[in-house]
Design an enzyme around this catalytic site. Structure first.
Site, short mmCIF file in Angstrom:
data_model
loop_
_atom_site.label_atom_id
_atom_site.label_comp_id
_atom_site.label_asym_id
_atom_site.label_seq_id
_atom_site.Cartn_x
_atom_site.Cartn_y
_atom_site.Cartn_z
N GLU A 25 13.31 -8.53 2.71
CA GLU A 25 12.38 -7.48 3.12
C GLU A 25 13.08 -6.13 2.95
OE1 GLU A 25 10.15 -6.11 7.27
OE2 GLU A 25 11.07 -8.09 7.15
N ALA B 193 2.88 -0.58 4.99
CA ALA B 193 2.26 -0.66 6.31
C ALA B 193 1.81 -2.08 6.66
CB ALA B 193 1.07 0.30 6.38
N PRO C 210 0.80 -1.23 0.00
CA PRO C 210 0.00 0.00 0.00
C PRO C 210 0.83 1.27 0.00
CG PRO C 210 -0.86 -1.54 1.59
CD PRO C 210 0.42 -2.11 1.09
N ASN C 211 0.40 2.20 -0.82
CA ASN C 211 0.92 3.56 -0.92
C ASN C 211 2.30 3.66 -1.57
OD1 ASN C 211 -1.37 4.84 0.30
ND2 ASN C 211 -0.66 3.97 2.22
N ARG D 241 11.51 5.76 13.49
CA ARG D 241 10.14 6.24 13.35
C ARG D 241 9.28 5.77 14.51
NH1 ARG D 241 8.11 5.50 7.46
NH2 ARG D 241 6.56 6.92 8.29
N ARG E 120 4.93 11.14 -1.96
CA ARG E 120 4.43 11.01 -0.59
C ARG E 120 5.58 11.21 0.40
NH1 ARG E 120 3.71 5.58 2.55
NH2 ARG E 120 2.76 6.34 4.45
N TYR F 142 10.84 9.43 2.48
CA TYR F 142 11.00 8.38 1.48
C TYR F 142 11.86 8.77 0.29
CZ TYR F 142 7.12 6.40 4.12
OH TYR F 142 6.33 5.91 5.13
#
Length: 146
Positions: free
Chosen positions: A99, A78, A12-13, A108, A20, A25
Site C-alpha cells: 500500500e 480516498a 481516484p484523483n 492529516r 492537485r 502531494y
C-alpha cells in the site's frame, strides 16, 4: 523463465498528481512516477504496468484480473479509507501488495489515518512522495525472489 510483472493500481484523483495540492502531494505527476518505476523495473529485471481509475468498480475488476500476479502496488487514494469492496477483492485474490500513500496520511485529517487495506498489505509506504512507488516495487521484487 519469464520475468515477473507487477501492477501499480491508482485510485481516484491520482491522475491529477502533480497539479492537485502540490504542497501535499508534490509537483511530480503520475507519468513521472511511472517513468521512475520503469527505470527501477529495468534495474531489477522485472516488469511494471500502471492502471488508474476514478471508479471503484474498475479498480476491483483490475484486482480480480490480476489474481495470478506476483504483486500489486496499491494507492487507492480516498478509497483506502472507505472501500470494503477493494479490501474484499484484495483478500479474495490473495495477491501480495504494498500500500502506498504519497502524502503522510498520519499528519492529516483523522479520517485519513484509517485504512481498510493496511492489515492485508505486505507493507505500507507513507509520505515518501512518488518515491514510495519505487520503494514498493523494490519490496515486491524482493518478496517475489524469495
Amino acid at each position: 523463465m519469464t520475468r515477473p510483472v507487477f501492477t501499480v493500481l491508482n485510485g481516484p484523483n491520482l491522475n491529477l498528481l502533480g497539479t492537485r495540492e502540490p504542497d501535499l502531494y508534490g509537483a511530480a505527476g503520475l507519468t513521472e512516477a511511472q517513468t521512475r518505476c520503469e527505470q527501477v523495473a529495468g534495474e531489477l529485471g522485472v516488469g511494471v504496468e500502471f492502471f488508474q481509475s476514478n471508479h471503484e468498480g474498475s479498480l476491483i475488476d483490475e484486482i480480480q484480473q490480476r489474481a495470478q500476479s506476483p504483486g500489486l502496488i496499491v494507492n487507492a487514494g480516498a478509497l483506502t479509507h472507505t472501500s470494503i469492496g477493494i479490501r474484499d477483492a484484495l483478500a479474495a485474490t490473495g495477491v501480495p501488495f504494498v500500500e502506498v500513500h504519497v502524502s503522510n496520511v498520519y499528519a492529516r485529517e483523522d479520517f485519513r489515518q484509517r485504512s481498510y487495506l493496511s492489515d492485508l498489505a505486505s507493507g505500507v509506504i507513507v509520505g515518501c512522495g512518488i518515491q514510495g512507488y519505487e520503494l514498493a516495487l523494490r519490496r515486491l521484487a524482493a518478496l517475489a525472489a524469495t
